[in-house]
Design an enzyme around this catalytic site. Structure first.
Site, mmCIF file in Angstrom:
data_model
loop_
_atom_site.group_PDB
_atom_site.id
_atom_site.type_symbol
_atom_site.label_atom_id
_atom_site.label_comp_id
_atom_site.label_asym_id
_atom_site.label_seq_id
_atom_site.Cartn_x
_atom_site.Cartn_y
_atom_site.Cartn_z
ATOM 1 N N THR A 295 8.777 -6.682 -13.419
ATOM 2 C CA THR A 295 8.186 -8.015 -13.528
ATOM 3 C C THR A 295 7.283 -8.260 -12.338
ATOM 4 O OG1 THR A 295 10.165 -8.750 -14.682
ATOM 5 C CG2 THR A 295 8.744 -10.484 -13.753
ATOM 6 N N GLN B 274 -6.857 -0.713 6.041
ATOM 7 C CA GLN B 274 -7.388 -1.328 7.266
ATOM 8 C C GLN B 274 -8.873 -1.671 7.147
ATOM 9 O OE1 GLN B 274 -5.505 -2.383 9.684
ATOM 10 N NE2 GLN B 274 -3.599 -1.253 9.393
ATOM 11 N N CYS C 270 4.103 1.769 12.817
ATOM 12 C CA CYS C 270 4.830 2.583 11.845
ATOM 13 C C CYS C 270 5.482 3.787 12.481
ATOM 14 C CB CYS C 270 3.889 3.060 10.745
ATOM 15 S SG CYS C 270 2.923 1.729 10.089
ATOM 16 N N SER D 151 -3.538 -3.699 0.733
ATOM 17 C CA SER D 151 -2.267 -4.365 1.001
ATOM 18 C C SER D 151 -2.511 -5.823 1.385
ATOM 19 C CB SER D 151 -1.569 -3.627 2.143
ATOM 20 O OG SER D 151 -0.342 -4.244 2.433
ATOM 21 N N GLY D 152 -1.575 -6.703 1.006
ATOM 22 C CA GLY D 152 -1.752 -8.125 1.286
ATOM 23 C C GLY D 152 -1.481 -8.525 2.722
ATOM 24 N N ASN E 297 -5.574 3.475 11.142
ATOM 25 C CA ASN E 297 -4.802 2.319 11.607
ATOM 26 C C ASN E 297 -4.386 2.402 13.072
ATOM 27 O OD1 ASN E 297 -3.259 4.432 10.207
ATOM 28 N ND2 ASN E 297 -1.484 3.348 10.960
ATOM 29 N N ALA F 63 0.812 -1.218 0.000
ATOM 30 C CA ALA F 63 0.000 0.000 0.000
ATOM 31 C C ALA F 63 0.848 1.272 0.000
ATOM 32 C CB ALA F 63 -0.945 0.000 1.196
ATOM 33 N N THR F 64 2.070 1.190 0.500
ATOM 34 C CA THR F 64 2.930 2.384 0.447
ATOM 35 C C THR F 64 3.117 2.790 -1.011
ATOM 36 O OG1 THR F 64 4.034 1.820 2.511
ATOM 37 C CG2 THR F 64 5.243 3.277 1.003
HETATM 38 N N1 PMP Z 1 -1.977 2.633 5.044
HETATM 39 C C1 PMP Z 1 -2.378 2.163 6.224
HETATM 40 C C2 PMP Z 1 -3.644 2.696 6.829
HETATM 41 C C3 PMP Z 1 -1.646 1.182 6.892
HETATM 42 O O1 PMP Z 1 -2.066 0.719 8.083
HETATM 43 C C4 PMP Z 1 -0.462 0.699 6.285
HETATM 44 C C5 PMP Z 1 0.391 -0.352 6.977
HETATM 45 N N2 PMP Z 1 0.800 0.014 8.262
HETATM 46 C C6 PMP Z 1 -0.082 1.211 5.028
HETATM 47 C C7 PMP Z 1 -0.866 2.180 4.444
HETATM 48 C C8 PMP Z 1 1.168 0.744 4.335
HETATM 49 O O2 PMP Z 1 0.994 -0.538 3.817
HETATM 50 P P1 PMP Z 1 2.217 -1.436 3.332
HETATM 51 O O3 PMP Z 1 2.865 -1.968 4.576
HETATM 52 O O4 PMP Z 1 1.586 -2.497 2.492
HETATM 53 O O5 PMP Z 1 3.142 -0.563 2.544
#
Ligand code: PMP
Length: 377
Positions: free
Chosen positions: A237, A179, A323, A199-200, A149, A69-70
């Site tokens: 890839t 989330q 985080c 995100s997975g 989150n 997701a980042t």
């Molecule tokens: N957005 C939110 C709300 C999250 O909780 C997180 C993961 N802490 C992320 C983005 C980032 O996701 P990823 O670890 O897959 O980069």
């Protein structure tokens, strides 16, 4: 081990692990290769796109895969602003976003965009009107998360974004739904978001894979350029094993969203009851928050010390957000947590593997922490 840090990451489910292994060992061709093995690998990607599209009620060609997701948030925010922000130089976001949203907005600010950041009100609420009112004719992008989150607060995205689209059809909308994905029922059209990140590793799939929904017709400038994979939107890839594993979890989770929501609600209610019985514990969560996340504080006791104390009994929780890595959380501050609470807040987050007995052990651990640890001044 009692793992109550599922908002940070989850244990990969067996089916996802097996799917990844299958793709690594049996379908290891490069999906861009023209021969049969390439085509087999490409089939797994297309199959996964269909699974995600079915979960979000969108079309398979509206999904791209990323490293998480980042990357999805960076791609959406910087990519939408690059395409639609040439004349309209104003962008809007909230003060409670994950750093993978907040930082791209910092970048936009450095590029000369006017950045408007919406703060929750004095009750820690963010209404749809607050989001709509922040948008004007000169705004090219509004980005807001679905579920916070750190607290589990659910933002009124569908209402806010549908009104934004009604009054400002040229303003693009991005939602970080990490989330909420596979926890709440999310339909891309109903959310009125042009782009949606997921995100997975928050949903029992491996780390390093995620995706972005991009509504048909919406143009997002790519973050990564190179070989032109994924319709030039994300060169590189594709990680077929991780993508295929993500598809497996999505396929399993989508039919059980309601059932798991009820289970998480029950765990959370039990936790609120048991932890609330401990003298001094403050429950920060309210009824309408996500059932998967519970924010609690034990004023006078540093959250990191309590976290390590609990760890000695095999109980894993988070301090604020994993985080923020020990920094005071600007998100909790925006939600109105005072200095004392900022230092002493724990995040408990549930998965379908948790039980009442886990919560009872946590309550016991927290009680012992309060008895044994020194108070901070
Ligand atoms: N957005 C939110 C709300 C999250 O909780 C997180 C993961 N802490 C992320 C983005 C980032 O996701 P990823 O670890 O897959 O980069």
């Amino acid at each position: 081990m009692i793992y109550l840090d599922n908002a940070a990451t989850t244990k990969v489910c067996l089916e996802a692990g097996e799917a990844a292994l299958f793709a690594m060992r049996e379908a290891f061709g490069n999906p861009s290769s023209l021969h049969g093995m390439g085509i087999e690998a490409e089939k797994l990607i297309n199959f996964t796109k269909e699974q995600i599209a079915s979960a979000l009620s969108c079309s398979a060609d509206e999904i791209i895969f990323t490293s998480g997701a980042t990357e999805s948030n960076n791609t959406a925010i910087l990519g939408l602003a690059a395409n639609y922000g040439k004349r309209k130089r104003r962008v809007v976001t909230t003060a409670v976003e994950h750093p993978s949203v907040a930082e791209p907005f910092e970048k936009l600010k450095a590029m000369g965009f006017e950045v408007c950041v919406i703060n929750p009100d004095e009750n820690g609420e963010m209404t749809a009107d607050m989001i709509i009112d922040a948008v004007d004719d000169n705004t090219c992008l509004v980005s807001a998360m679905l579920v916070n989150n750190e607290t589990g607060y659910i933002l009124p995205i569908a209402k806010a974004f549908s009104e934004v689209k009604r009054y400002f059809p040229e303003c693009y909308t991005h939602c970080d739904a990490v989330q909420g994905f596979e926890k709440l029922s999310i339909k891309a059209k109903a959310l009125c978001a042009d782009t949606i990140s997921f995100s997975g590793h928050k949903i029992y799939a491996p780390k390093g894979v995620g995706g972005l929904y991009i509504k048909k017709g919406v143009r997002v400038a790519p973050l990564l350029v190179g070989g032109g994979q994924q319709k030039n939107l994300r060169s590189g890839t594709e990680s077929v094993p991780l993508i295929y594993a993500l598809g497996k979890t999505v396929e399993m989770l989508t039919p059980t969203i309601t059932e798991r929501y009820e289970k998480a609600s029950d765990l959370k209610s039990h936790a609120i009851y048991k932890l609330g019985e401990i003298d001094g514990v403050i429950i920060n969560s309210k009824d309408n928050y996500s059932p998967y996340i519970l924010s609690v504080s034990l004023p006078g006791y540093k959250s990191e010390t309590v976290l390590h104390f609990l760890e000695q009994s095999g109980i894993y929780v988070s301090s604020g957000s994993a985080c923020s890595r020990g920094k005071k959380s600007s998100v909790l501050a925006a939600f109105g947590y005072g200095d004392k609470l900022l230092d002493s807040t724990l995040r408990i987050s549930f998965s379908c593997e948790n039980t009442h007995a886990h919560i009872d052990s946590l309550a016991d651990g927290l009680f012992r922490a309060r008895e044994s640890l020194a108070r901070i001044k």
